[in-house]
Design a protein around this motif. Structure first.
Motif, PDB file in Angstrom:
ATOM      1  N   VAL A 253     -20.823  26.897 -21.082  1.00 35.81           N
ATOM      2  CA  VAL A 253     -19.534  26.718 -20.381  1.00 35.81           C
ATOM      3  C   VAL A 253     -18.540  25.927 -21.239  1.00 35.81           C
ATOM      4  CG1 VAL A 253     -20.576  26.876 -18.098  1.00 35.81           C
ATOM      5  CG2 VAL A 253     -20.367  24.631 -19.197  1.00 35.81           C
ATOM      6  N   GLY A 254     -18.896  25.652 -22.478  1.00 39.01           N
ATOM      7  CA  GLY A 254     -17.968  24.981 -23.373  1.00 39.01           C
ATOM      8  C   GLY A 254     -18.474  23.636 -23.855  1.00 39.01           C
ATOM      9  N   ALA A 255     -17.867  23.165 -24.928  1.00 34.90           N
ATOM     10  CA  ALA A 255     -18.276  21.885 -25.524  1.00 34.90           C
ATOM     11  C   ALA A 255     -17.745  20.716 -24.698  1.00 34.90           C
ATOM     12  CB  ALA A 255     -17.741  21.795 -26.946  1.00 34.90           C
ATOM     13  N   ASN A 256     -18.454  19.605 -24.749  1.00 31.60           N
ATOM     14  CA  ASN A 256     -17.977  18.396 -24.088  1.00 31.60           C
ATOM     15  C   ASN A 256     -16.702  17.897 -24.767  1.00 31.60           C
ATOM     16  OD1 ASN A 256     -20.201  18.441 -22.396  1.00 31.60           O
ATOM     17  ND2 ASN A 256     -21.435  17.119 -23.764  1.00 31.60           N
ATOM     18  N   LEU A 257     -15.842  17.261 -23.987  1.00 27.62           N
ATOM     19  CA  LEU A 257     -14.558  16.795 -24.499  1.00 27.62           C
ATOM     20  C   LEU A 257     -14.422  15.294 -24.254  1.00 27.62           C
ATOM     21  CD1 LEU A 257     -12.241  19.659 -23.126  1.00 27.62           C
ATOM     22  CD2 LEU A 257     -13.209  19.443 -25.430  1.00 27.62           C
ATOM     23  N   THR A 258     -13.752  14.610 -25.174  1.00 32.31           N
ATOM     24  CA  THR A 258     -13.482  13.172 -25.026  1.00 32.31           C
ATOM     25  C   THR A 258     -11.995  12.917 -25.242  1.00 32.31           C
ATOM     26  OG1 THR A 258     -13.938  12.793 -27.368  1.00 32.31           O
ATOM     27  CG2 THR A 258     -15.782  12.541 -25.825  1.00 32.31           C
ATOM     28  N   ASN A 259     -11.568  11.749 -24.767  1.00 35.46           N
ATOM     29  CA  ASN A 259     -10.177  11.304 -24.963  1.00 35.46           C
ATOM     30  C   ASN A 259      -9.158  12.320 -24.441  1.00 35.46           C
ATOM     31  OD1 ASN A 259     -11.000   8.885 -26.336  1.00 35.46           O
ATOM     32  ND2 ASN A 259     -11.362  10.138 -28.188  1.00 35.46           N
ATOM     33  N   GLN A 260      -9.428  12.862 -23.283  1.00 35.26           N
ATOM     34  CA  GLN A 260      -8.534  13.846 -22.696  1.00 35.26           C
ATOM     35  C   GLN A 260      -7.547  13.169 -21.747  1.00 35.26           C
ATOM     36  OE1 GLN A 260      -8.696  17.115 -23.801  1.00 35.26           O
ATOM     37  NE2 GLN A 260     -10.071  16.052 -25.249  1.00 35.26           N
TER      38      GLN A 260
END
Length: 332
Positions: A253-260
């Protein structure tokens, strides 16, 4: 023939009343001619096992002897015909011919077989004249009816078949001499035409083709045993559907994201693969799922192999806060 002699008592050549005469005769009796022939060989060899409604010629040729004069020839029964040779053969005839058969004449016959199975027809040849005749018969027996075909094959068994799929095959009937009824049962249908007109029963003859259709089940892991029968001979073809598979190939379902950014919607997607039936795609955590990238967004949707699942996950409205979401299909 007649003759006579005369004499008298007088010496002068004159009758003295005591004359005498002697008469004599010869009788000739004319004999009766022999019009009854002998044949060599003595009779025709009958034929058996012959096709229906066919003109059959005897393998035997009769030679005539024992006649004093030329005699007549005739034939009757079973559409019989004869021809004779006194050096060369005449045409085939079915009527009486007078005064043509003599010693040394050879004769052939032919006749028609019956239109029914295992039935005998007989033609009678008569040769002779006013003082006697001789007759010989020639019999033709038709073959017995045979409605039992050679063993046939309607195709190899099939496993892992898709649901509700047509499997077509064909075979040619052999070994019979009469039309037969061909039946399909237990899921098999038959036709006289390739690709259309399938039904449970047709009529076919030797050398004709039977077209067979068996449709696989609409259920998983189910066998259809289609059978085709002709008289006492049959063959069965088994079509077994594949097992149900609701476990998809691993997806992402997609890569983890940070600092969004705070409160921002993130949309990802993947294509369902590795299943053969409709499955339920459910959200986990804070995500929602949909069938389109524009929603509507719900907690679960139904998807099939090759269709796309869209997931929407909104970042937290609080700083430095993680939000987790995902999608589950079966055990994946």
């Amino acid at each position: 023939a007649l003759g006579e002699s005369a004499g008298g008592a007088g010496g002068n050549g004159q009758s003295d009343g005591r004359d005498w005469f002697f008469l004599f005769g010869i009788t000739v009796t004319r004999g009766t001619p022999d019009t009854t022939p002998s044949f060599s060989p003595s009779d025709f060899v009958d034929k058996t096992g012959q096709p229906l409604s066919t003109t059959v010629q005897s393998a035997t040729t009769l030679t005539v002897s024992g006649l004093d004069v030329a005699v007549n020839i005739s034939i009757s029964g079973a559409g019989g015909q004869y021809r004779y040779s006194n050096g060369s053969y005449s045409s085939w005839r079915s009527y009486t011919t007078n005064g043509v058969i003599g010693n040394g004449t050879t004769i052939q016959v032919r006749a028609n077989s019956s239109s029914s199975f295992n039935t005998t027809t007989t033609t009678t040849l008569t040769v002779g004249g006013a003082y006697g005749s001789n007759s010989e018969t020639f019999s033709i027996t038709t073959l017995a009816q045979d409605v039992t075909p050679n063993q046939f094959n309607i195709g190899a068994n099939v496993s892992n078949a898709p649901l509700s799929t047509n499997y077509n095959s064909s075979f040619t009937i052999a070994g019979i001499n009469s039309p037969v009824t061909v039946t399909g049962s237990s899921g098999a249908l038959v036709s006289t035409t390739n690709g259309s007109g399938y039904t449970t029963s047709i009529t076919r003859s030797n050398g004709q083709t039977v077209y067979v259709r068996i449709t696989s089940s609409s259920n998983f892991s189910t066998t259809v045993n289609g059978t085709v029968t002709i008289g006492t001979v049959s063959d069965t073809r088994s079509i077994t559907t594949l097992a149900q598979d609701v476990t998809p190939t691993q997806f992402s379902v997609g890569a983890n994201l940070t600092n969004q950014a705070l409160g921002t919607a993130f949309i990802s997607s993947f294509t369902v693969a590795g299943v053969n039936t409709t499955v339920t795609a459910s959200r986990t955590g804070a995500s929602l799922v949909g069938t389109s990238s524009s929603g509507p967004w719900v907690t679960s949707i139904s998807r099939t192999n090759g269709q796309t699942v869209y997931m929407r996950l909104v970042s937290s409205s609080s700083a430095n806060t993680s939000v987790t979401g995902g999608v589950t299909i079966g055990t994946i």
